[in-house]
Design a protein around this motif. Structure first.
Motif, mmCIF file in Angstrom:
data_model
loop_
_atom_site.group_PDB
_atom_site.id
_atom_site.type_symbol
_atom_site.label_atom_id
_atom_site.label_comp_id
_atom_site.label_asym_id
_atom_site.label_seq_id
_atom_site.Cartn_x
_atom_site.Cartn_y
_atom_site.Cartn_z
ATOM 1 N N PHE A 154 0.832 -1.201 0.000
ATOM 2 C CA PHE A 154 0.000 0.000 0.000
ATOM 3 C C PHE A 154 0.872 1.259 0.000
ATOM 4 O O PHE A 154 1.827 1.364 0.763
ATOM 5 N N ASP A 155 0.544 2.227 -0.834
ATOM 6 C CA ASP A 155 1.313 3.460 -0.955
ATOM 7 C C ASP A 155 0.745 4.520 -0.012
ATOM 8 O O ASP A 155 -0.230 5.200 -0.328
ATOM 9 N N LEU A 156 1.376 4.691 1.139
ATOM 10 C CA LEU A 156 0.936 5.696 2.112
ATOM 11 C C LEU A 156 1.286 7.111 1.674
ATOM 12 O O LEU A 156 0.820 8.077 2.278
ATOM 13 N N THR A 157 2.091 7.252 0.613
ATOM 14 C CA THR A 157 2.424 8.589 0.123
ATOM 15 C C THR A 157 1.447 9.054 -0.947
ATOM 16 O O THR A 157 1.506 10.212 -1.370
ATOM 17 N N PHE A 158 0.573 8.182 -1.397
ATOM 18 C CA PHE A 158 -0.392 8.505 -2.455
ATOM 19 C C PHE A 158 0.299 9.193 -3.640
ATOM 20 O O PHE A 158 -0.031 10.315 -4.012
ATOM 21 N N GLY A 159 1.291 8.473 -4.171
ATOM 22 C CA GLY A 159 2.010 9.002 -5.324
ATOM 23 C C GLY A 159 2.951 10.136 -4.989
ATOM 24 O O GLY A 159 3.283 10.956 -5.846
ATOM 25 N N GLY A 160 3.394 10.198 -3.734
ATOM 26 C CA GLY A 160 4.323 11.238 -3.320
ATOM 27 C C GLY A 160 3.671 12.492 -2.783
ATOM 28 O O GLY A 160 4.362 13.459 -2.439
ATOM 29 N N THR A 161 2.346 12.503 -2.650
ATOM 30 C CA THR A 161 1.653 13.709 -2.178
ATOM 31 C C THR A 161 1.424 13.702 -0.664
ATOM 32 O O THR A 161 1.342 14.769 -0.057
ATOM 33 N N ALA A 162 1.292 12.534 -0.039
ATOM 34 C CA ALA A 162 0.973 12.450 1.392
ATOM 35 C C ALA A 162 2.242 12.474 2.230
ATOM 36 O O ALA A 162 3.258 11.883 1.864
ATOM 37 N N THR A 163 2.163 13.138 3.380
ATOM 38 C CA THR A 163 3.347 13.341 4.213
ATOM 39 C C THR A 163 3.156 13.002 5.687
ATOM 40 O O THR A 163 4.127 12.973 6.437
ATOM 41 N N GLU A 164 1.917 12.746 6.117
ATOM 42 C CA GLU A 164 1.720 12.545 7.553
ATOM 43 C C GLU A 164 0.362 11.923 7.878
ATOM 44 O O GLU A 164 -0.554 11.911 7.054
ATOM 45 N N PHE A 165 0.289 11.386 9.098
ATOM 46 C CA PHE A 165 -0.966 10.909 9.667
ATOM 47 C C PHE A 165 -1.601 12.048 10.465
ATOM 48 O O PHE A 165 -0.914 12.914 10.995
ATOM 49 N N ARG A 166 -2.922 12.000 10.571
ATOM 50 C CA ARG A 166 -3.631 12.843 11.535
ATOM 51 C C ARG A 166 -4.576 11.950 12.324
ATOM 52 O O ARG A 166 -5.372 11.208 11.749
ATOM 53 N N LEU A 167 -4.484 12.022 13.654
ATOM 54 C CA LEU A 167 -5.369 11.269 14.527
ATOM 55 C C LEU A 167 -6.194 12.241 15.353
ATOM 56 O O LEU A 167 -5.687 13.277 15.799
ATOM 57 N N SER A 168 -7.467 11.906 15.561
ATOM 58 C CA SER A 168 -8.309 12.653 16.480
ATOM 59 C C SER A 168 -8.426 11.839 17.762
ATOM 60 O O SER A 168 -8.962 10.724 17.752
ATOM 61 N N ILE A 169 -7.899 12.382 18.866
ATOM 62 C CA ILE A 169 -7.778 11.627 20.116
ATOM 63 C C ILE A 169 -8.328 12.437 21.284
ATOM 64 O O ILE A 169 -8.079 13.639 21.400
ATOM 65 N N VAL A 170 -9.059 11.747 22.143
ATOM 66 C CA VAL A 170 -9.548 12.323 23.399
ATOM 67 C C VAL A 170 -9.129 11.383 24.527
ATOM 68 O O VAL A 170 -9.290 10.164 24.407
ATOM 69 N N SER A 171 -8.591 11.926 25.616
ATOM 70 C CA SER A 171 -8.144 11.075 26.720
ATOM 71 C C SER A 171 -8.363 11.774 28.054
ATOM 72 O O SER A 171 -8.236 12.997 28.157
ATOM 73 N N ASP A 172 -8.683 10.978 29.086
ATOM 74 C CA ASP A 172 -8.896 11.560 30.414
ATOM 75 C C ASP A 172 -7.598 11.728 31.188
ATOM 76 O O ASP A 172 -7.558 12.422 32.203
ATOM 77 N N LEU A 173 -6.519 11.092 30.701
ATOM 78 C CA LEU A 173 -5.209 11.200 31.331
ATOM 79 C C LEU A 173 -4.146 11.420 30.260
ATOM 80 O O LEU A 173 -4.346 11.084 29.096
#
Length: 299
Positions: A154-173
């Motif tokens: 799988f190409d995580l760069t999408f042909g060289g255009t993608a550069t990073e992950f983004r996560l949406s996270i909520v935590s109590d600690l």
């Protein structure tokens, strides 16, 4: 007049150049690893201790895979499923210490009435305990045994255009997630440090960007075979991940991304059937816009 006209044209060219950079040079959502809609309200891994489990004992483990049974390769794009990479998710809850009768949960829920999120991964741990919750994306093998080539390069760069992950996270600690990427040239990892989420948080407070360049190890992000997200807990961490996205540069003028909500948006809340983290901030990441890539995949 000639000098004035030349100066005006040059200024106009600069304005158009700046517009092009602003419109087409910004980061947008070019892909999704998981938005936790597939398998929601179905998939979970739960451990309830029948006896005290002292530290150093053999861990108690629960595992779950979704989907269960069947080969969906004919209806699911292995490169990019319906917002679930590889169209499969394996899950493990490993308890390393705790008291009798205490429960440890790793579960996928739906979210209703939210403009940005459709589902979430909820992890809940009791006091005086330790555990490790893991999500694994390695293709539809219906097993937590890691297949390091399960995503078929799988190409995580999408042909060289993608550069990073983004996560949406909520935590109590305050906590930390480890992201592990398995590629043709090696395995690499990076840690996302998550502070405590504030009580009255906005969408932007929950966004954490993880650049590919932050990963240690020799990885080729254009040739990925598996991805894991690991959350350890040493004292009652209750945390929620609502989306794992892939960000990149807007590829063309035809793409029309949806802006990421700003600090002024109405705060998003967990559904009633998931734990409500008491508090957790996030360093305010750089703002970007989002669009969604989808294909047919079993619900």
């Amino acid at each position: 007049h000639f000098i004035f006209l030349t100066s005006f044209i040059m200024k106009l060219a600069i304005v158009f150049a700046l517009f092009a950079v602003c419109a087409f040079g910004q980061l947008v959502e070019v892909g999704i690893v998981d938005d936790f809609f597939i398998g929601a309200n179905i998939q979970k891994a739960q451990v309830t201790l029948a006896n005290d489990l002292p530290s150093g004992s053999t861990p108690i483990v629960a595992e779950s895979s979704f989907p269960v049974g069947g080969d969906f390769s004919s209806t699911c794009n292995i490169d990019f499923g319906d917002t679930l990479v590889g169209c499969s998710r394996d899950m493990q809850m490993q308890v390393t210490s705790g008291e009798q009768g205490r429960s440890f949960d790793s579960e996928i829920f739906t979210i209703s009435g939210d403009a940005l999120f459709r589902g979430e991964w909820v992890v809940a741990n009791p006091k005086t305990s330790s555990s490790v919750a893991t999500l694994q994306y390695d293709g539809n093998d219906q097993s937590f045994n890691l297949n390091q080539s399960g995503l078929n390069s799988f190409d995580l760069t999408f042909g060289g255009t993608a550069t990073e992950f983004r996560l949406s996270i909520v935590s109590d600690l305050e906590t930390a997630y480890t992201t592990i990427v398995y590629t043709s040239t090696g395995t690499c990892s990076a840690i996302i440090n998550v502070p405590r989420t504030p009580a009255n948080y906005n969408y932007a407070d929950t966004f954490f960007d993880l650049q590919y360049s932050a990963f240690s190890g020799g990885c080729t992000f254009s040739n990925v075979g598996a991805i894991e997200l690991v959350l350890p807990s040493t004292d009652a961490v209750d945390a929620i991940v609502r989306k794992i996205s892939i960000l990149g540069v807007l590829p063309s003028e035809s793409a029309t991304p949806t802006p990421v909500p700003s600090q002024s948006n109405t705060p998003t809340r967990p559904p009633t059937n998931s734990p409500t983290p008491s508090q957790t901030p996030t360093p305010t990441p750089s703002r970007s816009t989002e669009c969604t890539v989808v294909c047919n995949c079993p619900a």
